[in-house]
Design a protein around this motif. Sequence first.
Motif: not given
Length: 323
Positions: A149-167
């Motif tokens: 198999f060849g590496r074709a695509r990379v999907l990131w998981q990103m995270r953020r705390s919600l203890t600080v209010p978003p803009p």
Amino acid sequence: MPGPSRPGNRYRGGVTDGGVTGARVDRDDRLDATAVADVLTLARIAGDADGADPLDEAVLLRLRDPRAAAVHLTARTPDGLLVGYAHLDITAPAEGVGLDLVVHPAYRRHRLGRALATTALAEAGTLPVRVWAHGDHPAAAALAVDLGFGRARVLWQMRRSLTVPPPAPALPDGVTLRAFRPGTDDDAWLALNARAFADHPEQGRWTADDLRVRLSEPWFDPAGFLLAVEESTGRLLGFHWTKVHEYAGATPIGEVYVLGVDPTAHRGGLGRVLTAAGLAYLREQRGLRRVMLYVDESNTAAVALYQRLGFAHWCAHVNYHRG
């Protein structure tokens, strides 16, 4: 080699691990409720050990939908414990076969994953195969390379705390936010989704059935499916569909499930507004303390937007192709 599907066929493979556990591979076109429960338990155990769920959402939806076409490979010990599972998505053979695979953490290093993978490849025959390595596990990467198999695509998981209010950026003039209305907004949303994700390999191809299945899921919450609407015409300009993951004994986590903006409404800051509105909903209305999302590593504009909103890289999921 055999084709991707032979309705009603079932076979029993040989011992998969040289006799260490005695696990064998079975093939089925349908799983009964007990077998589905076993697969979900196996996936949860593996996910807890690896820090990443081994089966993607599409697989979980097909497991729960008796009409979904798939090939299931299960590996059980002589006493009946499910220790390995592979799911072959055969819904679009012209595009190849999708493969997801999981092995119980306590039964790894016995070539069980290799046995499931090679059986799956034989099942796929000459069709191309694409497989996700969730969490970019080193063992999965090594197996993928060994099997060509060849590496074709990379999907990131990103995270953020919600203890600080978003803009809280202001909506563009003439635009309002409201909740999705099931049965009323379906067609307009599908059309918008197709425009917003015209170049996306999965999301832009959603059908009415794809939407229906998700609207029927226990987690679906119309109040958390936010639509940006042009006030003068009622036209949908964008959306932020949120999701809440709840696991027994674990802290719930929110997700930026799908975020899209009509190409004609770009450059107005609507994506940022929709993202912030969904985060505020998850924090203030659902009481959550953290949120995640998935984004293609190559989508640098989206990655930059999420970083500005406080998200950080958590883990990666890698898609491998063969054929």
